[in-house]
Design a protein around this motif. Structure first.
Motif, PDB file in Angstrom:
ATOM      1  N   GLU A   1      50.245 -36.427  28.993  1.00 40.25           N
ATOM      2  CA  GLU A   1      49.686 -36.893  27.716  1.00 40.25           C
ATOM      3  C   GLU A   1      50.686 -37.767  26.962  1.00 40.25           C
ATOM      4  O   GLU A   1      50.330 -38.812  26.398  1.00 40.25           O
ATOM      5  CB  GLU A   1      49.311 -35.679  26.859  1.00 40.25           C
ATOM      6  N   SER A   2      51.953 -37.354  26.966  1.00 36.52           N
ATOM      7  CA  SER A   2      53.004 -38.131  26.310  1.00 36.52           C
ATOM      8  C   SER A   2      53.164 -39.495  26.955  1.00 36.52           C
ATOM      9  O   SER A   2      53.348 -40.510  26.276  1.00 36.52           O
ATOM     10  CB  SER A   2      54.327 -37.352  26.358  1.00 36.52           C
TER      11      SER A   2
ATOM     12  N   SER B   1      50.261 -41.662  25.838  1.00 32.33           N
ATOM     13  CA  SER B   1      50.363 -42.009  24.417  1.00 32.33           C
ATOM     14  C   SER B   1      51.482 -43.012  24.161  1.00 32.33           C
ATOM     15  O   SER B   1      51.294 -44.012  23.444  1.00 32.33           O
ATOM     16  CB  SER B   1      50.601 -40.736  23.603  1.00 32.33           C
TER      17      SER B   1
ATOM     18  N   ALA C   1      45.671 -30.458  18.443  1.00 31.84           N
ATOM     19  CA  ALA C   1      46.466 -30.462  19.666  1.00 31.84           C
ATOM     20  C   ALA C   1      47.639 -29.495  19.554  1.00 31.84           C
ATOM     21  O   ALA C   1      47.966 -28.774  20.505  1.00 31.84           O
ATOM     22  CB  ALA C   1      46.971 -31.874  19.952  1.00 31.84           C
TER      23      ALA C   1
ATOM     24  N   SER D   1      47.558 -26.734  26.948  1.00 29.01           N
ATOM     25  CA  SER D   1      47.941 -28.141  26.962  1.00 29.01           C
ATOM     26  C   SER D   1      47.086 -28.971  27.917  1.00 29.01           C
ATOM     27  O   SER D   1      47.017 -30.196  27.784  1.00 29.01           O
ATOM     28  CB  SER D   1      49.417 -28.280  27.331  1.00 29.01           C
TER      29      SER D   1
ATOM     30  N   THR E   1      44.497 -30.894  25.882  1.00 28.14           N
ATOM     31  CA  THR E   1      44.977 -32.079  25.168  1.00 28.14           C
ATOM     32  C   THR E   1      45.284 -33.209  26.137  1.00 28.14           C
ATOM     33  O   THR E   1      45.157 -34.378  25.791  1.00 28.14           O
ATOM     34  CB  THR E   1      46.232 -31.739  24.338  1.00 28.14           C
ATOM     35  N   MET E   2      45.675 -32.861  27.377  1.00 21.75           N
ATOM     36  CA  MET E   2      45.923 -33.900  28.381  1.00 21.75           C
ATOM     37  C   MET E   2      44.620 -34.621  28.739  1.00 21.75           C
ATOM     38  O   MET E   2      44.584 -35.856  28.842  1.00 21.75           O
ATOM     39  CB  MET E   2      46.526 -33.282  29.638  1.00 21.75           C
TER      40      MET E   2
ATOM     41  N   SER F   1      42.027 -34.961  26.914  1.00 23.95           N
ATOM     42  CA  SER F   1      41.716 -35.805  25.765  1.00 23.95           C
ATOM     43  C   SER F   1      42.533 -37.089  25.795  1.00 23.95           C
ATOM     44  O   SER F   1      42.015 -38.183  25.534  1.00 23.95           O
ATOM     45  CB  SER F   1      41.992 -35.037  24.473  1.00 23.95           C
ATOM     46  N   GLY F   2      43.823 -36.951  26.116  1.00 26.33           N
ATOM     47  CA  GLY F   2      44.704 -38.117  26.169  1.00 26.33           C
ATOM     48  C   GLY F   2      44.307 -39.107  27.249  1.00 26.33           C
ATOM     49  O   GLY F   2      44.380 -40.324  27.052  1.00 26.33           O
TER      50      GLY F   2
ATOM     51  N   PRO G   1      39.674 -38.493  20.615  1.00 15.35           N
ATOM     52  CA  PRO G   1      40.453 -37.258  20.767  1.00 15.35           C
ATOM     53  C   PRO G   1      40.384 -36.347  19.546  1.00 15.35           C
ATOM     54  O   PRO G   1      40.491 -35.126  19.677  1.00 15.35           O
ATOM     55  CB  PRO G   1      41.889 -37.752  21.005  1.00 15.35           C
TER      56      PRO G   1
ATOM     57  N   THR H   1      39.176 -32.607  20.428  1.00 13.27           N
ATOM     58  CA  THR H   1      40.049 -31.443  20.215  1.00 13.27           C
ATOM     59  C   THR H   1      39.529 -30.544  19.089  1.00 13.27           C
ATOM     60  O   THR H   1      39.684 -29.318  19.148  1.00 13.27           O
ATOM     61  CB  THR H   1      41.493 -31.880  19.907  1.00 13.27           C
TER      62      THR H   1
END
Length: 497
Positions: A26-27, A30, A159, A168, A171-172, A174-175, A211, A215
């Motif tokens: 995800e990072s 982003s 998130a 997590s 959220t991944m 979603s990312g 997102p 979320t």
């Protein structure tokens, strides 16, 4: 008698892997969006590309400053939630969730209104003596970007709460979808509708709406340990709000000052001494090779921080839950483990970024002058980052998870003012005489990394951070039964990992 080494099972190897990997992915998505936005918007050649890149990076710095203000509530809330879950206090964790969402949303709406009203003044202040083309691009990009802040606030809050529950993976997902939407709409608006920098901003806005909705929907599910009941009657809880603010305000000040320092130093290289007069098709304009070089170097350097940033986010959950058990031996065990993971992951990521830097620089259609400056900046920062990043950014995450927010805030602000701003000023501004341009900016930046590392490592080795774990006193006194408590927390998350 030989001392038996204590084994800690709060997070198994599999649990850590399933927590960290989605956050890293995800990072990566982003953090790479800024670079992709710049690449897609800079299909113009030469000076026009320099102007667009300068506008996007400059505005992104302003947006990051504002987002950091209300994102700090997510950090504070996730630490509280992780600590409460670590202590088995699920009901209290649920109570804090909606408080966190409402306060984050209200703060983000305030800043959206402020930025829309003062768009021209803020951009004019940041870009100073930059060319008119750069300013015009910045006005458009900032105006549309500001409308996305409430959605960023909702996503960041939800998130953070999902990660605190070790979810997590959600959220991944979603990312990934958000990343695809951003790139897809960018392509549509830029290449089909020819909207230029406005297309980039619209793509970002749409990609931030999804997102937030996704979320928030996940956080309402009854299967969660911690959930948000949207239609339940709401009123502020003074005690919970005080807890959130106690952690969020120092974190917000720290993050905002850090981002403010990054914005301020850009103005040091936006001054007239670095402007070059060029004429294209009979039109004369000013181009600043140092601002565009810094923009590109910053975007490429972002690649090297992807893994480290993801691991640092994971630290809040891992160390926060360890703190919640009330066992400092457990906390120390996972601090060492997460720091080791950070060093290995960061080194591999920096090595990858270094090898890919020449190729990444070639993707940008910037002038040869800007490319050469950007390459010199990367040659300076990447080797230093291998040593300093886990300590300068990972260790403060450890301290935050222990509620040691005030020390992190004070040290970060002091280091930023002394090195990132003070030293950079001496090395870049025309009134002093050094005039190193973008290189002076990056020397100040890596010096800041070094001083931060010394502050945070010293704090941890001194043991002073233990006194700041204020929430521990609210938990039951486990005495000799820390292992029992740890196993109970494990059971709590069975089926949730």
């Amino acid at each position: 008698m030989e001392k038996v080494k204590q084994k800690y099972n709060l997070f198994s190897g599999k649990a850590l892997f399933l927590l960290i990997l989605p956050i890293v992915i995800e990072s990566a998505l982003s953090m790479s969006l800024g670079m992709i936005d710049g690449l897609m918007a800079s299909d113009a050649k030469g000076a026009a590309a320099d102007e667009i890149l300068s506008a996007i990076t400059g505005v992104d710095q302003i947006s990051s400053l504002i987002i950091q203000l209300f994102s700090a509530f997510g950090v504070g809330g996730s630490v509280i939630c992780a600590q409460l879950l670590g202590g088995g206090k699920v009901e209290d964790a649920n109570k804090s969730a909606k408080q966190l969402l409402v306060i984050s949303l209200l703060v983000s709406l305030f800043f959206t209104g402020l930025c829309l009203a003062l768009n021209n003044q803020i951009v004019g202040l940041l870009f100073g003596e930059s060319g008119e083309s750069t300013k015009e691009n910045a006005y458009i990009y900032f105006y549309i970007n500001s409308a996305s802040y409430p959605f960023v606030a909702i996503f960041n809050t939800c998130a953070a709460l999902l990660r605190a529950q070790r979810k997590s993976m959600n959220t991944m997902i979603s990312g990934i979808i958000s990343f695809g939407l951003n790139v897809g709409f960018n392509a549509l608006f830029i290449y089909v509708f020819k909207l230029g920098i406005a297309g980039v901003a619209l793509g970002t806005l749409i990609a931030r709406i999804f997102p937030a909705a996704f979320t928030l929907g996940l956080m309402t599910k009854k299967s969660n340990l911690v959930r948000i009941k949207i239609f339940e009657k709401f009123r502020f809880d003074g005690k919970l709000l005080k807890r959130i603010l106690r952690l969020a305000i120092p974190s917000g000040i720290e993050n905002s000052f850090f981002q403010l320092g990054k914005i301020l130093v850009i103005s040091f290289i936006s001054i007239g001494v670095y402007n070059t007069v060029i004429t294209v098709d009979g039109v004369t304009d000013l181009v600043n090779y140092h601002t565009s070089a810094n923009s590109v170097a910053y975007n490429v350097n972002t690649v090297s921080s992807i893994v480290g940033n993801g691991i640092n986010t994971s630290v809040l959950t891992v160390i926060g839950q360890a703190v919640g058990t009330g066992d400092m031996g457990c906390v120390k065990h996972y601090v060492k483990k997460m720091l080791g993971i950070s060093y290995v992951g960061n080194a591999l990521c920096v090595a990858f970024a270094f090898g890919m830097s020449p190729l990444l620089l070639d993707f940008y259609n910037i002038s040869p002058e800007s490319r050469d400056i950007a390459w010199q900046c990367l040659l300076l920062c990447l080797p230093i980052q291998i040593v300093t990043y886990p300590l300068s950014f990972g260790m403060p995450a450890v301290l935050k998870a222990n509620s040691d927010m005030k020390y992190v805030m004070g040290s970060s602000v002091f280091s930023m003012l002394l090195m990132r701003v003070g030293l950079c000023y001496l090395l870049t501004c025309e009134w002093v005489g050094a005039q190193l341009g973008a290189m002076g900016l990056w020397i100040g930046m890596v010096s800041d990394w070094g001083l931060r590392s010394a502050f945070f490592l010293g704090r941890y080795l001194s043991g002073s951070w233990k006194k700041s774990s204020g929430l521990i006193k609210d938990y039951p006194d486990y005495g000799d039964s820390e292992i029992v408590a740890e196993r109970e927390v494990e059971k709590l998350f069975m089926g949730e990992i």
